[in-house]
Design a protein around this motif. Structure first.
Motif, short mmCIF file in Angstrom:
data_model
loop_
_atom_site.label_atom_id
_atom_site.label_comp_id
_atom_site.label_asym_id
_atom_site.label_seq_id
_atom_site.Cartn_x
_atom_site.Cartn_y
_atom_site.Cartn_z
N LEU A 115 5.15 -11.11 -13.15
CA LEU A 115 5.73 -10.15 -12.22
C LEU A 115 6.78 -9.31 -12.92
N ASP A 116 6.82 -8.03 -12.56
CA ASP A 116 7.90 -7.14 -12.98
C ASP A 116 8.98 -7.22 -11.91
N TYR A 117 10.06 -7.94 -12.20
CA TYR A 117 11.09 -8.18 -11.20
C TYR A 117 11.89 -6.93 -10.86
N ARG A 118 11.67 -5.88 -11.61
CA ARG A 118 12.32 -4.62 -11.29
C ARG A 118 11.92 -4.15 -9.89
N ILE A 119 10.64 -4.40 -9.50
CA ILE A 119 10.15 -3.94 -8.19
C ILE A 119 9.44 -5.04 -7.43
N ALA A 120 9.49 -6.28 -7.93
CA ALA A 120 8.66 -7.35 -7.36
C ALA A 120 8.90 -7.53 -5.87
N GLU A 162 10.56 -5.48 -3.55
CA GLU A 162 10.35 -4.31 -2.70
C GLU A 162 8.88 -3.96 -2.56
N ALA A 163 8.10 -4.12 -3.63
CA ALA A 163 6.67 -3.77 -3.59
C ALA A 163 5.78 -4.92 -3.15
N ARG A 164 6.38 -6.09 -2.89
CA ARG A 164 5.63 -7.27 -2.45
C ARG A 164 4.53 -7.64 -3.46
N LEU A 165 4.92 -7.66 -4.74
CA LEU A 165 3.93 -7.91 -5.79
C LEU A 165 3.35 -9.31 -5.73
N GLU A 181 1.46 0.13 -11.36
CA GLU A 181 2.27 1.20 -10.80
C GLU A 181 1.97 2.42 -11.65
N ASP A 182 1.12 3.31 -11.12
CA ASP A 182 0.53 4.37 -11.93
C ASP A 182 -0.24 3.71 -13.07
N ASP A 183 0.15 3.92 -14.33
CA ASP A 183 -0.59 3.31 -15.45
C ASP A 183 0.12 2.09 -16.03
N ARG A 184 1.16 1.64 -15.38
CA ARG A 184 1.96 0.53 -15.90
C ARG A 184 1.59 -0.76 -15.19
N LEU A 185 1.25 -1.80 -15.97
CA LEU A 185 0.98 -3.12 -15.39
C LEU A 185 2.29 -3.72 -14.90
N ALA A 187 0.82 -1.21 0.00
CA ALA A 187 0.00 0.00 0.00
C ALA A 187 0.85 1.26 0.00
N ALA A 188 2.06 1.17 0.57
CA ALA A 188 2.93 2.34 0.65
C ALA A 188 3.75 2.56 -0.62
N TRP A 189 3.72 1.60 -1.56
CA TRP A 189 4.52 1.76 -2.76
C TRP A 189 3.91 2.85 -3.64
N PRO A 190 4.69 3.81 -4.11
CA PRO A 190 4.13 4.95 -4.87
C PRO A 190 3.38 4.49 -6.12
#
Length: 416
Positions: free
Chosen positions: A308-313, A315-318, A284-288, A223-226
């Motif tokens: 999953l987008d491993y770029r942020i998977a 840290e964002a707990r995707l 993430e904003d408009d990006r899946l 929830a805290a991920w921008p």
């Protein structure tokens, strides 16, 4: 192609009384009327919706073709056994990473040696069943097992596998499989979360203390991920290019890639009348950046495939975000259970999932390769299973830990 067969006597046996059953072989699931399929297929397993099989036929998942054994009593179809034909299944697609490394030099020198002609019976994407409204008598099971062997012979497929059958159903098939020379060995268990909660919050409260704390922590971090948000998307066709790109990121890291979904399969599934489906989509904003494809049938739900987008998977707990959202959706849909895939057992046990034991029944159409399979394969599969389960191996029932193999028998129709 359609061929029919009735019961045939084995050498030295008297001719049997005329069987009321016969088997018809069809090339497409559309040969079964939708109302008949709905009556026979498992009522609460979304992967057994007729639309999933139709989408598999239209996709390029791996098999070269599909067949369906239609068991008839008179003019009535009383059971269906789907088959997947792999004339050149690549072993390095289905073994674990350690075995794949060992096979890499052989693949470079002689890739043809890694291709195995194989017939899968049951379901490529889910748990194996013979679709039937009620348990079948031995003579009917015998006909289906024999007809599967005939399809293997006609198609030049030496190895035949009844794939990922659960204990209860395998117990009914086992005598006839043993008679036909099959042996049984363990496969990876499925994962299932039993529901029955009034709300997602009630589900979280029911978790043991540590998983409950972890769930709340992961939900807060997501929830805290921008710009992060979850949407439930029922018409996901416009998102397919992004869905496939995220799915490929997961498959590139996967230990096994037997059934790799493609755009044609997902397009066909998105346009099918059944099963009910929804994409748990994380943006993430408009990006899946993540998805979990969820299917529904009766009171059952399945989280079928993930991206999953491993770029942020991490840290964002995707991973946890899509699974918690799928659980919430299943609860709100009145489901009694939701199943996930045969991977990532540690996080799924933390979600509260139990392990659903499954097994393979295998044979080869020729005696020597059959004996080699029986001698070598169970140990290799046991090793792979132990590595996959890790600390969770004790969650499998003891009676399933080492299913007994049937004694070696030659079949009457196996070529020498």
């Amino acid at each position: 192609m359609r061929r029919e067969r009735g019961a045939a006597p084995r050498p030295g046996e008297p001719p049997p009384a005329r069987s009321p059953y016969r088997v018809e072989i069809a090339d497409t699931v559309d040969a079964v009327p939708p109302e008949v399929w709905r009556e026979l297929a498992p009522a609460d397993d979304p992967l057994w919706s007729q639309g999933v099989f139709a989408a598999m036929e239209r996709g390029r998942l791996g098999p070269e073709g599909y067949r369906y054994l239609l068991l008839r009593r008179g003019d009535e179809v009383v059971a269906v056994l789907p088959l997947c034909l792999f004339p050149g299944l690549r072993l390095d697609y289905v073994v674990g990473p350690r075995e794949r490394r060992l096979l890499r030099p052989l693949r470079a020198v002689c890739p043809g040696l890694l291709r195995v002609p194989m017939l899968f019976c049951g379901h490529l994407l889910g748990q194996g069943h013979i679709a039937a409204a009620r348990p079948l008598p031995p003579e009917a099971v015998r006909l289906l097992v024999s007809a599967a062997g005939d399809v293997a012979d006609w198609s030049g497929l030496g190895t035949v596998v009844f794939k990922d059958f659960g204990d209860a159903e395998l117990a009914l098939l086992r005598p006839e499989l043993a008679r036909a020379g099959y042996f049984v060995t363990r496969s990876l268990p499925d994962t299932e979360l039993r529901l029955g909660y009034d709300s997602f919050e009630a589900y979280v409260r029911a978790l043991p203390a540590k998983p409950r704390r972890n769930a709340r922590s992961k939900l807060r971090k997501f929830a805290a991920w921008p710009g992060a948000r979850v949407e439930i998307v029922e018409d996901f066709a416009p998102l397919l290019p992004d869905v496939l790109a995220l799915y490929e990121q997961v498959m590139d890291r996967a230990d096994q890639t037997l059934d790799r979904l493609d755009a044609s399969f997902l397009t066909a599934l998105a346009g099918s009348a059944e099963p009910r489906r929804a994409l748990v989509a994380v943006f993430e904003d408009d990006r899946l950046v993540a998805f979990l494809l969820c299917l529904f049938r009766g009171t059952g739900a399945t989280g079928a495939r993930i991206g999953l987008d491993y770029r942020i998977a991490h840290e964002a707990r995707l991973y946890h975000a899509v699974h918690y959202a799928a659980i919430r959706l299943a609860i709100e849909s009145g489901c009694t259970h939701i199943r996930f895939a045969q991977t990532a057992y540690t996080p799924k046990v933390e979600l509260g999932c139990g392990l659903v034991p499954q097994s393979y029944a295998l044979t080869h159409r020729r005696p020597l390769p059959r004996a080699l399979l029986r001698a070598l394969l169970p140990r290799a599969l046991d090793t792979a299973l132990a590595e996959a389960l890790g600390a969770h191996a004790d969650l499998l029932p003891a009676s399933v830990a080492a299913p007994p193999s049937a004694p070696e028998k030659r079949t009457s129709h196996a070529p020498s």
